[in-house]
Design an enzyme around this catalytic site. Structure first.
Site, PDB file in Angstrom:
ATOM      1  N   ASP A   1       0.858  -1.182   0.000  1.00 56.48           N
ATOM      2  CA  ASP A   1       0.000   0.000   0.000  1.00 56.48           C
ATOM      3  C   ASP A   1       0.898   1.236   0.000  1.00 56.48           C
ATOM      4  OD1 ASP A   1      -2.226   1.665   0.541  1.00 56.48           O
ATOM      5  OD2 ASP A   1      -3.120   0.129   1.812  1.00 56.48           O
TER       6      ASP A   1
ATOM      7  N   ASP B   1      -2.847   4.669  -2.402  1.00 57.75           N
ATOM      8  CA  ASP B   1      -3.796   5.326  -1.523  1.00 57.75           C
ATOM      9  C   ASP B   1      -4.175   6.700  -2.092  1.00 57.75           C
ATOM     10  OD1 ASP B   1      -4.882   5.137   1.353  1.00 57.75           O
ATOM     11  OD2 ASP B   1      -3.899   7.088   1.394  1.00 57.75           O
TER      12      ASP B   1
ATOM     13  N   GLU C   1      -6.651   3.573  -5.386  1.00 56.72           N
ATOM     14  CA  GLU C   1      -7.850   3.859  -4.597  1.00 56.72           C
ATOM     15  C   GLU C   1      -8.388   5.199  -5.084  1.00 56.72           C
ATOM     16  OE1 GLU C   1      -9.475   4.794  -0.099  1.00 56.72           O
ATOM     17  OE2 GLU C   1      -7.558   5.544  -0.776  1.00 56.72           O
TER      18      GLU C   1
ATOM     19  N   HIS D   1     -10.810  -1.993   4.899  1.00 59.17           N
ATOM     20  CA  HIS D   1     -10.502  -1.428   6.221  1.00 59.17           C
ATOM     21  C   HIS D   1     -11.148  -0.073   6.469  1.00 59.17           C
ATOM     22  CE1 HIS D   1      -7.933   0.556   3.418  1.00 59.17           C
ATOM     23  NE2 HIS D   1      -7.571   1.421   4.338  1.00 59.17           N
ATOM     24  N   ASP D   2     -11.881   0.450   5.488  1.00 60.09           N
ATOM     25  CA  ASP D   2     -12.539   1.754   5.650  1.00 60.09           C
ATOM     26  C   ASP D   2     -14.055   1.641   5.768  1.00 60.09           C
ATOM     27  OD1 ASP D   2     -10.154   3.213   5.446  1.00 60.09           O
ATOM     28  OD2 ASP D   2     -10.267   3.289   3.261  1.00 60.09           O
TER      29      ASP D   2
END
Ligand code: GLC
Length: 520
Positions: free
Chosen positions: A99, A195, A254, A319-320
């Site tokens: 990431d 990200d 993302e 994870h969000d």
């Protein structure tokens, strides 16, 4: 000819390293903890791992505030542990992606420490400093500008104030960031998740964003100057050339404030390989869940991605977000969790599976005093933050669910006594075996990987489609409802591949998920 391509035809499994497996008893997961679990992951049938950030971080945003791009946080292990993890993953045919959090650093990163030390510091321009703020808002609440007393200027941060945005317009920053990609590719990493990549560039004049209707101050602006600036495309070309200078590397972005239209614009042979369009999860406060809406979302993305020639991705959990099993399932019943997994693994696009999704892990309930996640602390009770979906992996019914010998950083879900990998592995009817079966069908039948998506007419409360290629056609039929439903008979002979119910006839049983293949 074998045309199998891991990132397109395979399944990528997201590990949130803090919560996966703790090897040294400090209550935090780590890299040596992951290694003994690789056999489990290979056996499950996934193809690649995405590790949420593993770099040194003061954890103001739990790893998404990086203080050194080219190292491993000592709590997670060492670079040698990392090399061992990559080698052991590769030995099992698993690829590994990292990431990259490059819109911002931590305020503890050496670059920012230098930058904030003096207005004439050579790294001053590595971040975005101004005498006067504009109207931009931070996505985690409050203004996007923080006044820094020692040098009397404001710096920009689109997330927390401990995450200053770097200035990608500075060629030295660009070079340093690209070097970090090279550093990890030289350590045999297979690719990257970027990200919030489409926020890297801001409009050079930093104009005020125009207003719009919305709930939070952040949503009451049209984000036309703080994200999606044209300079991103040449950067992606450069990044892609760098990736392509190594064999078979992958990038997935993302997309911040995603839409399918926006997402495809960033993908292509000289841009990203893929980017998230979040078709089933993009509205963070309410998550529609009915076949009509899902069908529309699929149709929309199919049309846009097909036209652009871009390969889609499918996300149900990460994870969000609250986990899909928490969003759609009632109590400990797994019927809707099965449906969400079936969609994840049979739609056209690369599935991204979130750790624990294979056993239907649910979000933990976090009391206000226990909230760790910055947006949760800010917006409680309207929004409780993201701690809920980050709880420790439930391996077995032992102490701390087999995650750690010490008290874990977040509580284990109390359902771990029944809901855990060991218990489900021993039960052939479990969600775990259902997931495993779907993964193996996907691997066996190319139509489930690369086949076209063809929607079928089906009765209300159901969803049905074919995944077809000239030599193979697979039916996916799903009943979202608790009543038995007539199912229109299809032409030709079909052989059952999977059903969540024992009897499969001309009707669909309550909540049935059925896969069948056309006999030639
Ligand atoms: C991305 C990450 C999220 C993080 C944010 C800021 O949206 O997925 O977890 O908080 O970026 O880095």
């Amino acid at each position: 000819m074998n045309t199998y391509l891991w990132w397109r035809d395979g399944v990528i499994y997201q590990i949130y390293p803090r919560s996966f497996a703790d090897s040294n008893g400090d209550g935090l997961g780590d890299l040596p903890g992951i290694i003994p679990r690789l056999d489990y992951l290979a056996d499950l049938g996934i193809d690649a791992l995405w590790l949420s950030p593993i770099y040194p971080s003061p954890d103001r945003d739990f790893g998404y505030d990086v203080s050194d791009y080219c190292n491993v946080d000592p709590r997670y292990g060492t670079l040698a542990d990392f090399d061992r993890l990559v080698a052991e993953a590769h030995d099992r045919g698993l690829h590994l992606i990292l990431d990259m959090v490059m819109n911002h650093t931590s305020d503890q990163h050496a670059w920012f420490q230098e930058s904030r030390s003096a207005r004439d510091n050579p790294k001053r321009d590595w971040y975005i400093w101004r005498n006067q703020p504009n109207n931009w808002q931070a996505s985690f609440g409050g203004k996007a500008w923080e006044f820094d007393q020692p040098t009397g200027q404001y710096y920009l941060h689109l997330f927390t104030k401990e995450q200053p945005d770097v200035n990608w317009r500075n060629p030295a920053v660009r070079q340093a960031q690209l070097e970090a990609f090279r550093f990890w590719m030289d350590r045999s990493v297979d690719g990257f998740r970027l990200d919030v990549f489409n926020a890297y560039f801001k409009h050079p004049d930093l104009p005020d964003n125009p207003p719009k209707f919305g709930l939070r101050a952040f949503d009451r602006q049209k984000h036309i100057y703080d994200i999606d600036q044209p300079e991103m495309l040449p950067l992606l070309n450069e990044l892609r050339a760098l990736l392509d200078s190594y064999p078979e590397r992958y990038s997935v972005g993302e997309t911040y404030q995603a839409s399918p239209q926006k997402t495809v614009a960033y993908c292509g042979p000289d841009k990203l390989h893929a980017a998230f369009s979040f078709d089933f999860t993009s509205n963070e406060l309410s998550f529609p869940w009915n076949p009509g809406w899902i069908k529309e979302q699929i149709a929309r993305r199919e049309q846009i991605f097909n036209k652009a020639g871009v390969w889609p991705t499918t996300v149900m959990s990460n994870h969000d977000l609250p986990r899909a099993a928490s969003r759609y399932a009632k109590g400990e019943q797994d019927a809707q969790a099965r449906i969400a997994l079936a969609l994840l693994l049979t739609l056209r696009g690369t599935p991204f599976m979130y750790y624990g999704e294979e056993i239907g892990m649910r979000d933990i309930a976090v009391r206000r005093s226990e909230i760790l996640d910055p947006p949760g602390r800010k917006y409680w009770p309207i929004y409780k933050g993201r701690d809920g979906c980050r709880s420790p992996m439930q391996w077995d019914n032992g102490k701390n669910a087999g995650f750690s010998s010490a008290k874990p950083w977040l509580p284990v879900h109390p359902d771990y006594l029944q809901r855990n990998v060991a218990a489900q592995a021993a039960d052939p009817d479990s969600l775990f075996h259902f997931t495993k079966k779907l993964l193996s069908l996907r691997k066996t039948f190319p139509a489930l990987q690369g086949g076209d998506y063809n929607p079928l007419e089906s009765p209300p409360g159901t969803l049905a489609y074919l995944r077809s290629m000239p030599e193979q056609s697979i039916l996916v039929a799903i009943n979202f409802k608790s009543r038995t439903t007539e199912f229109v008979a299809l032409q030709g002979k079909w052989q059952l591949l999977l059903s969540s119910h024992e009897e499969s006839t001309g009707t669909l049983a309550p909540y049935e998920v059925r896969l069948a293949i056309k006999e030639s």
